[in-house]
Design a protein around this motif. Structure first.
Motif, PDB file in Angstrom:
ATOM      1  N   GLN A 104      -3.255  14.608   0.826  1.00 46.95           N
ATOM      2  CA  GLN A 104      -3.844  13.278   0.722  1.00 46.95           C
ATOM      3  C   GLN A 104      -2.827  12.200   1.078  1.00 46.95           C
ATOM      4  OE1 GLN A 104      -5.557  12.736  -3.145  1.00 46.95           O
ATOM      5  NE2 GLN A 104      -6.908  14.528  -2.982  1.00 46.95           N
ATOM      6  N   ASP A 133       0.822  -1.205   0.000  1.00 46.62           N
ATOM      7  CA  ASP A 133       0.000   0.000   0.000  1.00 46.62           C
ATOM      8  C   ASP A 133       0.857   1.257   0.000  1.00 46.62           C
ATOM      9  OD1 ASP A 133      -2.227  -1.541  -0.035  1.00 46.62           O
ATOM     10  OD2 ASP A 133      -2.763  -1.257   2.067  1.00 46.62           O
ATOM     11  N   SER A 187      -2.907   9.385   3.852  1.00 50.75           N
ATOM     12  CA  SER A 187      -2.672   7.976   3.526  1.00 50.75           C
ATOM     13  C   SER A 187      -1.681   7.347   4.494  1.00 50.75           C
ATOM     14  CB  SER A 187      -2.157   7.851   2.090  1.00 50.75           C
ATOM     15  OG  SER A 187      -3.107   8.340   1.168  1.00 50.75           O
ATOM     16  N   LEU A 201      -0.030   3.280  -3.138  1.00 50.22           N
ATOM     17  CA  LEU A 201      -0.830   4.466  -2.843  1.00 50.22           C
ATOM     18  C   LEU A 201       0.037   5.718  -2.738  1.00 50.22           C
ATOM     19  CD1 LEU A 201      -3.547   5.709  -2.182  1.00 50.22           C
ATOM     20  CD2 LEU A 201      -3.224   5.040   0.199  1.00 50.22           C
ATOM     21  N   LEU A 202       1.014   5.691  -1.828  1.00 48.42           N
ATOM     22  CA  LEU A 202       1.847   6.874  -1.664  1.00 48.42           C
ATOM     23  C   LEU A 202       2.736   7.098  -2.878  1.00 48.42           C
ATOM     24  CD1 LEU A 202       0.924   6.508   1.336  1.00 48.42           C
ATOM     25  CD2 LEU A 202       3.102   7.524   1.962  1.00 48.42           C
ATOM     26  N   SER A 223      -3.734   6.340   7.320  1.00 53.17           N
ATOM     27  CA  SER A 223      -4.740   5.303   7.049  1.00 53.17           C
ATOM     28  C   SER A 223      -4.134   3.973   6.644  1.00 53.17           C
ATOM     29  CB  SER A 223      -5.688   5.769   5.950  1.00 53.17           C
ATOM     30  OG  SER A 223      -4.997   5.927   4.723  1.00 53.17           O
ATOM     31  N   VAL A 224      -2.899   3.979   6.173  1.00 56.11           N
ATOM     32  CA  VAL A 224      -2.338   2.747   5.628  1.00 56.11           C
ATOM     33  C   VAL A 224      -2.122   1.697   6.709  1.00 56.11           C
ATOM     34  CG1 VAL A 224       0.121   3.284   5.852  1.00 56.11           C
ATOM     35  CG2 VAL A 224      -0.682   1.898   3.933  1.00 56.11           C
ATOM     36  N   GLN A 265       0.567   8.978  -5.317  1.00 54.86           N
ATOM     37  CA  GLN A 265       0.304  10.357  -4.902  1.00 54.86           C
ATOM     38  C   GLN A 265       1.548  11.226  -4.991  1.00 54.86           C
ATOM     39  OE1 GLN A 265      -1.276   9.281  -1.094  1.00 54.86           O
ATOM     40  NE2 GLN A 265      -3.407   9.399  -1.777  1.00 54.86           N
TER      41      GLN A 265
END
Length: 753
Positions: free
Chosen positions: A596, A553, A600, A557-558, A603-604, A561
């Motif tokens: 964001q 993730d 993240s 994800l990062l 939240s990760v 972003q």
């Protein structure tokens, strides 16, 4: 056989010894009752059957207590069934109070249970002294001693079985607690490293958005790139690492570079998994930094028993290891660097992790073997005491008294048998047998047969069963079965003839009961240890799976972003001089993306929640547009989370590694599957070597979702196709699968897909 299946099998075995011992004991008491009711004449069949029914009911009630299926008041019924039949059967109703004595500590906690068990034993003594005194003091003491010893044996067998089952039952809870604990630890690391970097990126972006001329966007771009490198580095640290394996690899690499290296790792195999991985990552970074700075003249790698880890290099320039140490992200670990006269020393002191999550845990398993050994000690004392009481009350019990020479032989042989028995079952590390156990076991068998031959009726035949239980534990089947059968059944026949065993089957049944109990007390601690190891391994593998999920993730994800932040920042930097308004707009978007990313980071480490495919399509459009790439989207199906992740990574690769003008995104559905196709027209020539991190991640995720991933290159056109089930598989990935895919990427390479 899978780990889960093996653990389930061990859990089912947990109560089997209790059931076997209880069955044999009930048969033994029924045979004794039948023999006692005969008195040389055929017994009254109806009376014997009634007594047998009472014994079976008493055994069934005890089994129900072991299974925790009946309320505590059943204990009173057990006591009534243990002592009430004396009024009907008299002396023929042998002491069966061992069962209520064992049940009380299982139901009542603390002193209440043990005090009740003691009262039961005292009650057995009182019955034999005051109500049925015909057997004399010796018989009364024997009945009380037997009730206490057998009761303790039944209790220990059942309690060990409970422990094995409790360990197996809490495996998922233990694994969940370890995962939660690991999430807390990783969250602290991410806040300490990535959170700080992202906060700096956001601050730089806001300054540049206010005044792009005075505060160039280049600072934001550089910060975002550093954060992206940190994401890759941290993601790599969350893979499974072993300090022992890393030290071996480091020694090999250093030797290949001509650097003499020594390693001394004390108890590295007992490090907690997070500590092991953290120290392995620190060692890898340190060695890489040292070799990049030159060729050291020597290296020493040490780990002491207090988890103090030291890496010492000689012959390095000043500051060679500073970046490796300052870039290390290990919350709860003090990392120090000392440099002096070409000598660089890195010291890491690992402290216990904060935020420990408690979980219900059974009592420590380490003491279980000693508990079993102490119970076996009590059983040995019971057998020696029984022999002494038989000798003391031989005339009243109508037993033959051996000669002084025979008594001398028994007086030496019986204690020797007990000592050897305890020697053979003394707790030892797993897989370590007693010294010269074949010789000592043969000596024990010979001594018990000698004692029986010399002392005759004075020596309890259940001694044979105790020795047979040790034979079953140490000797491999089927040889152990033959030896045990010879001891329990063959020796009485050899000593007394077939008629002796035929007339008194309780001789064999008593031996089988003691054999089953001795074997259970030897085997159950080993089983408890095996279940504990399986439980800890399940927790370790579950934590590893969670670490890999977080690593993926972080990368997906990062990485997406921050890549978008870099693209927006570079575009704003180009527009800052000629179109400051457009530059501010891109910088505002870059700041929003950085915010964001900061969210993240928080939240990760929470419960995984998948992205929506529609949101990812819109994010992909915006990112491609910012990079000057035309997005052509054709959606013929609405895939789920796995396809959204594939799309995110595929678009990130197009922006980072391609020189595309057009990127096509297409979804179709057919035969219960959804196909996602991402194609671009600007692929660079492939770079030799293994595939890049992103494709390995995506291939792993596709496999876990029940699909597969494929790529195709045709000149400058590169196409990635993911075929996934219309409904992603609900079952988690197998724990023994290695969904590798988070590899260190020091620098992005063009064409590295």
């Amino acid at each position: 056989m899978s780990q889960r299946h093996a653990e389930d099998r061990m859990s089912r075995f947990a109560l089997m010894p209790t059931l076997v011992c209880l069955t044999l004991y009930c048969l033994f008491r029924i045979s004794v009752l039948a023999a006692g009711m005969s008195f040389g004449s055929p017994p009254d069949l109806a009376v014997v059957v009634a007594g047998a029914v009472l014994v079976v009911v008493l055994g069934g009630l005890y089994l129900a207590v072991v299974l925790r299926r009946l309320p505590p008041w059943v204990l009173a019924v057990q006591a009534l069934l243990a002592f009430g039949p004396y009024a009907v059967f008299g002396d023929a109703w042998g002491p069966v109070s061992a069962l209520p004595a064992a049940a009380l500590p299982l139901v009542l906690a603390g002193w209440a249970g043990w005090s009740g068990a003691a009262l039961v034993v005292v009650g057995e003594l009182a019955v034999r002294l005051l109500w049925l005194p015909s057997g004399g003091l010796a018989y009364a003491l024997w009945a009380a001693l037997t009730s206490a010893a057998l009761g303790l044996g039944f209790f220990a067998t059942a309690r060990l079985g409970h422990l094995v089952r409790e360990l197996a039952a809490t495996r998922a809870e233990h694994a969940s607690a370890e995962v939660a604990r690991e999430r807390l630890r990783i969250a602290g690391e991410l806040r300490a490293s990535l959170g700080t970097r992202l906060a700096a990126v956001i601050a730089a972006g806001r300054r540049a958005a206010d005044d792009p001329v005075r505060f160039p966007p280049a600072e934001l771009v550089e910060g975002a790139r550093q954060a992206l490198d940190a994401v890759r580095s941290v993601a790599d640290d969350y893979r499974e690492h072993s300090l022992a394996a890393e030290a071996e690899s480091a020694a090999t690499v250093l030797a290949a570079a001509g650097v003499p290296a020594t390693t001394a790792l004390a108890a590295a195999d007992r490090l907690p998994a997070p500590v092991d991985a953290a120290l392995a990552a620190l060692l890898r970074r340190t060695v890489i930094a040292a070799l990049r700075s030159g060729i050291p003249s020597g290296c020493r790698i040490e780990l002491d028993a207090q988890a103090r880890f030291t890496v010492v290099f000689t012959g390095l320039p000043p500051g060679a290891l500073r970046e490796a140490v300052t870039g290390t992200v290990i919350t709860g670990t003090e990392v120090e660097l000392a440099e002096e006269d070409g000598r660089a020393e890195v010291v890491a002191r690992v402290s216990p992790p904060a935020g420990r999550v408690s979980a219900r845990r059974p009592k420590p398993v380490a003491t279980v073997p000693w508990l079993a050994w102490c119970v076996l000690l009590v059983l040995e004392i019971d057998h020696l005491g029984t022999a002494a009481l038989r000798l003391f009350g031989a005339r009243q019990l109508a037993l033959s008294v051996p000669s002084p020479a025979e008594l001398a032989v028994a007086a030496v042989a019986l204690p020797a048998v007990a000592v050897l028995q305890l020697h053979h079952v003394l707790p030892r590390p797993p897989g370590v047998p007693p010294p010269a156990w074949r010789v000592t076991l043969a000596a024990q068998i010979g001594l018990v047969v000698l004692a029986l031959a010399a002392a005759g009726d004075i020596t309890p035949h259940t001694y044979l069963g105790m020795v047979a239980g040790v034979v079953l534990f140490h000797v491999r089947a089927p040889l152990s079965w033959g030896l045990a059968a010879l001891l329990v059944c063959g020796v009485p026949v050899l000593l007394h003839g077939v008629e002796y065993v035929a007339d008194g089957p309780f001789v064999v049944l008593g031996g089988l009961t003691s054999m089953a109990m001795a074997y259970a007390l030897c085997r159950l601690p080993v089983t408890a240890g095996q279940v504990r190891q399986a439980r800890e391994e399940l927790a370790r593998v579950t934590v590893l799976k969670e670490r890999l999920r977080i690593a993926r993730d972080l990368h997906d994800l990062l990485g997406f972003q921050l890549s978008a932040v870099v693209v927006k920042g570079e575009l704003a930097d180009r527009l800052a001089g000629g179109a400051p308004g457009a530059a501010r707009a891109h910088l505002t978007e870059a700041v929003a993306l950085a915010e964001q990313a900061l969210s993240s980071v928080r939240s990760v480490t929470g419960e995984p929640a998948g992205p929506a495919f529609g949101q990812e399509v819109e994010a992909a459009r915006a990112m491609l547009a910012a990079a000057g790439i035309e997005a052509r989207v054709r959606l013929g199906a609405a895939p789920g989370e796995p396809a959204a992740i594939v799309l995110r990574e595929a678009v990130t690769n197009v922006v980072r590694h391609a020189r595309a003008r057009v990127c096509e995104i297409e979804t179709t559905s057919a035969a219960g599957t959804v196909r996602l196709r991402v194609s671009n027209d600007g692929a660079l020539p492939p770079v030799a070597g293994r595939p890049g991190t992103g494709l390995l991640n995506l291939a792993s995720r596709a496999r876990q979702a029940g699909g597969h991933l494929s790529t195709e290159r045709d000149g400058e056109r590169f196409t990635l196709t993911a075929t996934l089930p219309a409904r992603p598989a609900d079952a988690p990935a197998c724990l023994d699968e290695d969904p590798d895919g988070v590899q260190p990427v020091a620098h992005a390479r063009s064409g590295d897909r």
